[in-house]
Design a protein around this motif. Structure first.
Motif, PDB file in Angstrom:
ATOM      1  N   ASN A 233      37.663  66.409  35.547  1.00 47.57           N
ATOM      2  CA  ASN A 233      38.903  66.693  36.501  1.00 47.57           C
ATOM      3  C   ASN A 233      38.974  65.472  37.240  1.00 47.57           C
ATOM      4  N   LYS A 234      39.317  64.313  36.789  1.00 46.44           N
ATOM      5  CA  LYS A 234      39.237  62.893  37.415  1.00 46.44           C
ATOM      6  C   LYS A 234      40.790  62.272  37.107  1.00 46.44           C
ATOM      7  N   PRO A 235      41.348  61.490  37.907  1.00 46.98           N
ATOM      8  CA  PRO A 235      42.625  60.777  37.672  1.00 46.98           C
ATOM      9  C   PRO A 235      42.270  59.935  36.469  1.00 46.98           C
ATOM     10  N   LEU A 236      43.204  59.735  35.507  1.00 42.86           N
ATOM     11  CA  LEU A 236      43.295  59.004  34.321  1.00 42.86           C
ATOM     12  C   LEU A 236      44.365  57.699  34.642  1.00 42.86           C
ATOM     13  N   TYR A 237      44.086  56.641  34.319  1.00 44.71           N
ATOM     14  CA  TYR A 237      44.767  55.313  34.418  1.00 44.71           C
ATOM     15  C   TYR A 237      44.887  54.792  33.068  1.00 44.71           C
ATOM     16  N   GLY A 238      45.955  54.576  32.383  1.00 42.30           N
ATOM     17  CA  GLY A 238      46.127  53.702  31.240  1.00 42.30           C
ATOM     18  C   GLY A 238      46.690  52.639  31.645  1.00 42.30           C
ATOM     19  N   VAL A 239      45.779  51.598  31.469  1.00 43.18           N
ATOM     20  CA  VAL A 239      46.380  50.209  32.039  1.00 43.18           C
ATOM     21  C   VAL A 239      46.477  48.921  30.722  1.00 43.18           C
ATOM     22  N   ASN A 240      47.016  48.061  31.151  1.00 43.06           N
ATOM     23  CA  ASN A 240      47.500  47.002  30.195  1.00 43.06           C
ATOM     24  C   ASN A 240      46.502  46.078  30.167  1.00 43.06           C
ATOM     25  N   HIS A 241      46.065  45.892  28.775  1.00 44.13           N
ATOM     26  CA  HIS A 241      44.934  44.766  28.616  1.00 44.13           C
ATOM     27  C   HIS A 241      45.196  43.573  29.068  1.00 44.13           C
ATOM     28  N   LEU A 242      46.550  42.891  29.245  1.00 40.56           N
ATOM     29  CA  LEU A 242      46.635  41.451  29.603  1.00 40.56           C
ATOM     30  C   LEU A 242      46.516  41.492  31.179  1.00 40.56           C
ATOM     31  N   ALA A 243      46.966  42.475  31.739  1.00 42.46           N
ATOM     32  CA  ALA A 243      46.793  42.568  33.413  1.00 42.46           C
ATOM     33  C   ALA A 243      45.321  42.617  33.691  1.00 42.46           C
ATOM     34  N   SER A 244      44.484  43.660  32.811  1.00 37.38           N
ATOM     35  CA  SER A 244      43.132  43.489  33.140  1.00 37.38           C
ATOM     36  C   SER A 244      42.422  42.327  33.213  1.00 37.38           C
ATOM     37  N   HIS A 245      42.675  41.512  32.257  1.00 37.67           N
ATOM     38  CA  HIS A 245      42.114  40.116  32.105  1.00 37.67           C
ATOM     39  C   HIS A 245      42.428  39.391  33.359  1.00 37.67           C
ATOM     40  N   ILE A 246      43.469  39.495  33.845  1.00 36.43           N
ATOM     41  CA  ILE A 246      43.780  38.845  35.312  1.00 36.43           C
ATOM     42  C   ILE A 246      43.023  39.628  36.410  1.00 36.43           C
ATOM     43  N   CYS A 247      42.999  40.859  36.390  1.00 29.78           N
ATOM     44  CA  CYS A 247      42.561  41.488  37.680  1.00 29.78           C
ATOM     45  C   CYS A 247      40.832  41.225  37.423  1.00 29.78           C
ATOM     46  N   VAL A 248      40.295  41.013  36.355  1.00 29.30           N
ATOM     47  CA  VAL A 248      38.695  40.883  36.343  1.00 29.30           C
ATOM     48  C   VAL A 248      38.120  39.714  37.136  1.00 29.30           C
ATOM     49  N   ASP A 249      39.060  38.893  37.545  1.00 26.56           N
ATOM     50  CA  ASP A 249      38.685  37.680  38.380  1.00 26.56           C
ATOM     51  C   ASP A 249      38.117  38.322  39.682  1.00 26.56           C
ATOM     52  N   GLN A 250      38.883  39.380  40.235  1.00 26.12           N
ATOM     53  CA  GLN A 250      38.295  39.777  41.520  1.00 26.12           C
ATOM     54  C   GLN A 250      36.959  40.203  41.659  1.00 26.12           C
ATOM     55  N   LEU A 251      36.431  40.697  40.374  1.00 21.37           N
ATOM     56  CA  LEU A 251      34.842  40.988  40.523  1.00 21.37           C
ATOM     57  C   LEU A 251      33.992  39.801  40.818  1.00 21.37           C
ATOM     58  N   GLU A 252      34.493  38.437  40.540  1.00 17.65           N
ATOM     59  CA  GLU A 252      33.708  37.253  40.771  1.00 17.65           C
ATOM     60  C   GLU A 252      34.183  36.311  42.105  1.00 17.65           C
ATOM     61  N   HIS A 253      35.470  36.386  42.333  1.00 14.19           N
ATOM     62  CA  HIS A 253      36.031  35.559  43.283  1.00 14.19           C
ATOM     63  C   HIS A 253      36.639  36.115  44.211  1.00 14.19           C
ATOM     64  N   GLY A 254      36.731  37.592  44.383  1.00 12.67           N
ATOM     65  CA  GLY A 254      37.399  38.156  45.476  1.00 12.67           C
ATOM     66  C   GLY A 254      38.776  38.635  45.193  1.00 12.67           C
ATOM     67  N   PRO A 255      39.550  39.260  45.992  1.00 11.04           N
ATOM     68  CA  PRO A 255      40.843  39.819  46.010  1.00 11.04           C
ATOM     69  C   PRO A 255      41.689  38.580  45.327  1.00 11.04           C
ATOM     70  N   LEU A 256      42.748  39.045  44.499  1.00  5.18           N
ATOM     71  CA  LEU A 256      43.751  37.930  43.859  1.00  5.18           C
ATOM     72  C   LEU A 256      44.789  37.532  44.913  1.00  5.18           C
ATOM     73  N   PRO A 257      45.046  36.209  44.983  1.00  4.79           N
ATOM     74  CA  PRO A 257      45.967  35.836  45.863  1.00  4.79           C
ATOM     75  C   PRO A 257      47.381  36.321  45.409  1.00  4.79           C
ATOM     76  N   GLU A 258      48.355  36.536  46.232  1.00  2.90           N
ATOM     77  CA  GLU A 258      49.717  37.197  45.605  1.00  2.90           C
ATOM     78  C   GLU A 258      50.565  36.381  46.080  1.00  2.90           C
ATOM     79  N   PRO A 259      51.440  35.783  45.153  1.00  2.00           N
ATOM     80  CA  PRO A 259      51.446  36.132  43.597  1.00  2.00           C
ATOM     81  C   PRO A 259      50.198  35.251  43.064  1.00  2.00           C
ATOM     82  N   THR A 260      49.637  35.783  42.017  1.00  2.60           N
ATOM     83  CA  THR A 260      48.967  35.028  41.111  1.00  2.60           C
ATOM     84  C   THR A 260      49.375  34.422  39.992  1.00  2.60           C
ATOM     85  N   MET A 261      49.093  33.229  39.614  1.00  2.00           N
ATOM     86  CA  MET A 261      49.702  32.739  38.352  1.00  2.00           C
ATOM     87  C   MET A 261      48.411  32.568  37.519  1.00  2.00           C
TER      88      MET A 261
END
Length: 369
Positions: free
Chosen positions: A107-135
């Motif tokens: 009974n948890k929310p489900l999020y279908g996400v985009n593979h390419l956007a995920s490749h960008i977001c993973v950098d948050q796990l190492e270098h902190g929140p992404l700048p906005e905008p991110t190139m």
């Protein structure tokens, strides 16, 4: 790491690796991977049917391993995220089906996400929140793209992409011509360190003044290298494998970094994030660092283990979706092999699509006691 940050499990099955990651906010707690690459190696490439079967067999054990590694219970999760596209249809379907089953049972929310956007977001796990905008420059076996992301959860804009072979695909094909096995990227990278990158003048595709400034093309390069090797063999001459590897690799990373730095300058963005499997390439990292420093651009590249396909990147994007109150997906979520990068996730039609009745509470308790 704050206890009130979202705890999310991510499932990645877009190609040949079953990845399950667990993150709390932007902190990585577990990154479990079950790879079937060795099975595909004897075929010289990924076989979709084999990949799907491997995902099916590895799914539950990999999820259980991730939960144990993170030291959390499935009931503690605030959401389940899964790659719904792009990727191999059958492989995606295994991951999406598993995520829907866990989301329903828990009974948890489900999020279908985009593979390419995920490749960008993973950098948050190492270098902190992404700048906005991110190139972001994404380079992998199936994608070579330049993306501008003002908001990784809702606004990703494609600036350029490959018009034929992606960079990783070109690496695999040249490795096959050189009889180096599969996958080709790591072995070419290794051999190139002992070769001369200026030994052979291979072409740089789409770099003329009238060419699309941010698009990529590696098909012509691949053909040029293959013909050069063939000519050597026909003449009875030894092929200088290390020099070929170094010269080919240099041609690829030269184009990738040149266009990425140009995009940053044109868009007024003072940083560049590089992701995807080819981002693990040592020469790409080195040349990108050199050119970014000269241009006054800050470079962000995750460690190699987070560049290849993994569940952590999916969990990272899922946690961001939860933190920003993005609408969860419905349980009718389907796999979409051609999901456009402009859709970072697939929202459901109803805000509370994850709320279910309690008909199966007994079976849920049996599954997750």
């Amino acid at each position: 790491m704050a206890a009130d940050e979202p705890l999310v499990l991510g499932i990645e099955t877009s190609c040949d690796e079953t990845g399950v990651g667990i993150v709390r906010g932007t902190t990585l707690l577990a990154d479990a991977v079950a790879s079937s690459v060795d099975t595909h190696a004897r075929f010289g490439g990924v076989v979709p049917e084999i990949a799907s079967r491997a995902h099916l067999e590895a799914m539950v054990p990999t999820i259980e391993r991730a939960l144990k590694q993170a030291g959390v219970s499935a009931r503690d999760l605030d959401g389940i995220a899964v790659t719904s596209g792009p990727g191999l249809a059958g492989a995606l379907l295994v991951g999406v089906s598993a995520a829907k089953a866990y989301a329903y049972a828990l009974n948890k929310p489900l999020y279908g996400v985009n593979h390419l956007a995920s490749h960008i977001c993973v950098d948050q796990l190492e270098h902190g929140p992404l700048p906005e905008p991110t190139m972001a420059l994404l380079v992998s076996g199936g994608h070579s793209s330049l993306l501008l992301a003002p908001d990784i959860t809702s606004d990703v804009r494609p600036l350029g992409a490959t018009i034929d072979d992606a960079a990783g695909e070109a690496f695999d094909k040249i490795a096959r011509v050189l009889d180096l096995g599969f996958p080709g990227g790591p072995v070419i990278d290794r051999l190139a360190r002992e070769g001369d990158p200026a030994a052979i003048a291979f072409p740089r595709g789409l770099t003329g003044p009238r060419d699309a400034p941010y698009d990529f093309s590696f098909s012509g390069l691949k053909t040029s290298v293959a013909r050069w090797i063939e000519a050597k063999r026909v003449a009875g001459e030894e092929v200088p494998v290390r020099d070929v590897a170094a010269s080919f690799q240099e041609a690829v990373v030269d184009v990738l970094t040149r266009k990425a730095v140009r995009a940053c300058k044109d868009e007024g963005v003072d940083h560049l994030m590089i992701g995807g499997g080819v981002a693990a390439n040592s020469r790409l990292r080195a040349l990108a660092q050199e050119r970014c420093e000269r241009a006054g651009i800050r470079l962000r590249v995750p460690r190699p283990g987070l560049c290849t396909d993994n569940g952590a990147m999916v969990a990272a994007l899922g946690a961001e979706m939860v933190a920003r109150n993005r609408r969860p997906s419905d349980l009718e979520l389907s796999a979409d092999s051609s999901l456009p990068v402009t859709e970072p996730h697939v929202p459901g039609k109803h805000q509370h699509a994850h709320d279910h009745d309690h008909v199966h509470e007994i079976s849920k308790d049996n599954l997750y006691s």
